[in-house]
Write an enzyme that holds these catalytic residues in place. Sequence first.
Site, PDB file in Angstrom:
ATOM      1  N   GLU A  50      -9.651 -10.153  -7.490  1.00 21.36           N
ATOM      2  CA  GLU A  50      -8.670  -9.074  -7.400  1.00 21.36           C
ATOM      3  C   GLU A  50      -7.587  -9.209  -8.473  1.00 21.36           C
ATOM      4  O   GLU A  50      -7.161  -8.204  -9.057  1.00 21.36           O
ATOM      5  CB  GLU A  50      -8.076  -9.050  -5.982  1.00 21.36           C
ATOM      6  N   ASN A  85      -1.899   0.174   6.995  1.00 24.67           N
ATOM      7  CA  ASN A  85      -1.383  -1.117   7.463  1.00 24.67           C
ATOM      8  C   ASN A  85      -0.494  -1.828   6.436  1.00 24.67           C
ATOM      9  O   ASN A  85      -0.409  -3.048   6.410  1.00 24.67           O
ATOM     10  CB  ASN A  85      -2.521  -1.997   7.969  1.00 24.67           C
ATOM     11  N   HIS A 116      -1.745  -5.429   1.532  1.00 18.89           N
ATOM     12  CA  HIS A 116      -3.030  -6.079   1.304  1.00 18.89           C
ATOM     13  C   HIS A 116      -2.809  -7.485   0.796  1.00 18.89           C
ATOM     14  O   HIS A 116      -1.883  -7.714   0.021  1.00 18.89           O
ATOM     15  CB  HIS A 116      -3.849  -5.311   0.254  1.00 18.89           C
ATOM     16  N   TYR A 126     -12.392  -2.315  -3.254  1.00 20.75           N
ATOM     17  CA  TYR A 126     -12.907  -2.326  -1.888  1.00 20.75           C
ATOM     18  C   TYR A 126     -14.437  -2.250  -1.837  1.00 20.75           C
ATOM     19  O   TYR A 126     -14.996  -1.778  -0.840  1.00 20.75           O
ATOM     20  CB  TYR A 126     -12.292  -1.179  -1.087  1.00 20.75           C
ATOM     21  N   LYS A 142       0.840  -1.198   0.000  1.00 19.14           N
ATOM     22  CA  LYS A 142       0.000   0.000   0.000  1.00 19.14           C
ATOM     23  C   LYS A 142       0.880   1.255   0.000  1.00 19.14           C
ATOM     24  O   LYS A 142       2.097   1.172   0.206  1.00 19.14           O
ATOM     25  CB  LYS A 142      -0.923  -0.042   1.217  1.00 19.14           C
TER      26      LYS A 142
END
Length: 137
Positions: free
Chosen positions: A126, A112, A115, A49, A9
């Site tokens: 995805e 965080n 992913h 998302y 990310k």
Amino acid sequence: MERTFVMVKPDGVQRGLVGEIIARFERRGYKLVGLKMFTMPREVAETHYAEHRGKPFFEGLVRYITSGPVVAMVWEGKNVIAAAREMMGATDPQKALPGTIRGTYGIDVGRNVVHGSDSPASAAREIDIFFKADELL
Ligand code: ATP
Ligand code: MG
């Protein structure tokens, strides 16, 4: 052979953690079959998302994930979907076990680092969002 989608990310890219994250998967013996770096357009982020649309953190999540370049990857190997989730650690870095990627480098649930697809269905979905068939080995 099983495949999963993993993405460093924007905070992970900015903090120089791309090599470290790739190295962990390589060391574990998984095979890198797709790799690209780009800044995610808003509509792609909303598609990726989609399951979180309507939740209080959705807008912040989309803003974060589109805020800078990400490194998108497809990794292949036995049980790689579950193994990647285990290697990443819990969604909230404060709850992630020491030694996991988020437990080592994570700061905040909203930033965080990484992913990973959470199921075979998510992995297929995805991978299809981010890679064309001819971009994968
Ligand atoms: P990811 O899908 O990014 O791999 P995950 O599967 O561990 O993470 P999800 O439940 O899918 O967790 O949530 C997607 C992302 O939304 C999380 O990685 C996190 O950045 C953000 N998020 C989830 N829950 C919260 C929350 N309560 N507050 C803020 N952000 C959240
Ligand atoms: Mg998820």
